[in-house]
Design an enzyme around this catalytic site. Structure first.
Site, PDB file in Angstrom:
ATOM      1  N   ASP A 113      -1.004   1.464  -4.072  1.00  0.00           N
ATOM      2  CA  ASP A 113      -1.900   0.473  -4.681  1.00  0.00           C
ATOM      3  C   ASP A 113      -3.250   1.061  -5.049  1.00  0.00           C
ATOM      4  OD1 ASP A 113      -2.843   0.702  -2.054  1.00  0.00           O
ATOM      5  OD2 ASP A 113      -3.446  -1.404  -1.952  1.00  0.00           O
ATOM      6  N   ASP A 167      -5.808   2.338  -3.499  1.00  0.00           N
ATOM      7  CA  ASP A 167      -7.083   2.122  -2.811  1.00  0.00           C
ATOM      8  C   ASP A 167      -7.484   3.332  -1.971  1.00  0.00           C
ATOM      9  OD1 ASP A 167      -5.252   1.847  -0.754  1.00  0.00           O
ATOM     10  OD2 ASP A 167      -5.983  -0.105  -0.070  1.00  0.00           O
ATOM     11  N   ASP A 181      -2.299   6.535  -3.457  1.00  0.00           N
ATOM     12  CA  ASP A 181      -1.197   5.836  -2.822  1.00  0.00           C
ATOM     13  C   ASP A 181      -0.729   4.719  -3.745  1.00  0.00           C
ATOM     14  OD1 ASP A 181      -3.378   4.130  -2.477  1.00  0.00           O
ATOM     15  OD2 ASP A 181      -2.623   3.351  -0.577  1.00  0.00           O
ATOM     16  N   SER A 215       0.819  -1.213   0.000  1.00  0.00           N
ATOM     17  CA  SER A 215       0.000   0.000   0.000  1.00  0.00           C
ATOM     18  C   SER A 215       0.856   1.268   0.000  1.00  0.00           C
ATOM     19  CB  SER A 215      -0.950  -0.043   1.206  1.00  0.00           C
ATOM     20  OG  SER A 215      -1.912   0.975   1.138  1.00  0.00           O
TER      21      SER A 215
END
Length: 416
Positions: free
Chosen positions: A211, A213, A209, A63
């Protein structure tokens, strides 16, 4: 435990992603599963495909963490993150395989024709098409936007989606090299985006960010619009159109007191959970509500997705801007944020706050001193050996003093 003969794997742009993807795919194939390698794709894109096709899935990502961190996020078939119970069962099985716990019965590994396969899969384009299809063609025509892709999984997806919806797009940090993900960019470091929005005279900016999400926004004046403000403006828009069940939103204990006050003024009920998007989702599903999220920009639309999705959130926010005819700054002003400080204090791994009476006494004393105009939250991180100390107060000076007192107390009681 997760079932299914087919398994989806996506990843972000970290240099270790190929290694972990190969290892996970090999393990799955050794159990007889057929693996679809989605390549680089945002976490919510993998979750979307898991829901659409009914297969379990995994994302190789850490992440918003630095590039040298990495790990595996699992989704059950249907695109939902795993429950605590299933995670505990997986951990117990890993312990068994490592010989930490006694061996039990286990089916033999397949051989010959029973071994699984792996194949490249370009289904990510279906996720892109689904995002674009949520809004009318040319919905963002006339808007000038800046995107910061954090050199991560959104690097190709985000510009394509926004351009297809008609906006003029300028892109930052979309050239991943495996090591520059989240490196002084993206939602954890939005300073470059803030400057670029002003320099370009853009209407707004979006910072993802690694990834993708989560997302934070920037208004035309270069001011950061955080998750609290995004959730607030989305809640008010949904309230006005009758799409906010029970006039309720779900947030975590990190939500700023200014957000709480804004929701109270609007007659919107706020349900509070522990920090973590899956706890927000669990509360949304239990209550039958549709909107929730975190201050970090992790926003969940339960009626539209199974997990937080930075692209989806950005589209929904920009749609409110277009339909309302108001600027992002005007919409975000509904939340008057109180000064808030968040600091991380390194501690010895495994130390528990609940066992430290001195620290608990310091927390109680600071809380009483701040009164109704402030708030304290001290909690252990779920991903790092640190204690996170958060303080809100009427003034930044008061917040700094209280935060320093608590950080010193944490160091004395739990310091590494």
């Amino acid at each position: 435990m997760l079932g299914g003969e087919r398994f989806l794997i996506g990843r972000d742009t970290r240099v270790s992603g190929d290694l972990l993807r190969a290892a996970l795919a090999a393990g799955l194939m050794a159990e007889g599963a057929h693996v679809a390698d989605l390549g680089v794709l945002p976490t919510p894109g993998v979750a979307w495909l898991s829901e659409a096709d009914g297969y379990p899935a995994a994302v190789i990502s850490a992440s918003h963490n630095p590039f040298h961190d990495n790990g595996i996020k699992f989704f059950a078939a249907g695109g939902r993150k795993l429950s605590d119970e299933v995670e505990a069962r997986l951990e117990a099985e890993l312990d068994r395989l490592l010989g930490i716990t006694p061996a039990g019965t286990h089916p033999p590994a397949p051989v010959g024709d029973g071994v699984g396969t792996v194949a490249d899969d370009d289904s990510g384009s279906r996720y892109v098409d689904a995002l674009v299809g949520m809004l009318a063609p040319g919905a963002f025509a006339g808007l000038t936007l800046v995107l910061d892709c954090a050199n991560g999984a959104a690097s190709e997806v985000a510009p394509e989606v926004i351009r297809r919806l008609g906006a003029t797009v300028h892109v930052l940090h979309n050239r991943p090299d495996g090591r520059n993900i989240n490196d002084e960019c993206g939602s954890t470091h939005p300073e470059a985006l803030q400057a670029e929005v002003v320099a370009r005279g853009a209407d707004a900016g979006l910072a993802f960010d690694g990834d993708a999400d989560r997302v934070l926004a920037v208004d035309a004046g270069g001011n950061l619009v955080d998750g609290d403000q995004l959730i607030a403006l989305l809640a008010l828009d949904r309230q006005a159109s009758g799409r906010l069940p029970d006039q309720t939103v779900v947030v975590t204990v990190m939500a700023n007191l200014g957000f709480r006050q804004a929701m109270s003024r609007a007659g919107i009920t706020m349900v509070e959970t522990d920090v973590g998007d899956r706890y927000v989702l669990e509360a949304l599903e239990k209550g039958g509500w549709s909107l929730g999220g975190e201050q970090s920009g992790h926003v969940i639309f339960r009626d539209l997705a199974t997990t937080g999705d930075g692209m989806l959130t950005g589209l929904q926010v920009l749609d409110v801007v277009v339909r309302s005819g108001r600027t992002l700054a005007e919409l975000a002003a509904v939340v008057e944020r109180l000064p808030q400080l968040l600091r991380n204090v390194p501690v010895a791994p495994g130390r528990l706050m609940a066992d430290e009476s001195e620290l608990q006494a310091a927390i109680a004393e600071v809380t009483v001193g701040l009164g109704d105009a402030g708030r304290v939250l001290v909690r252990a991180s779920g991903t790092e050996p640190v204690i996170r100390v958060m303080v809100e107060a009427e003034t930044m000076e008061a917040a700094e003093a209280a935060c320093e007192t608590l950080c010193q107390a944490v160091t004395r009681a739990l310091g590494a």
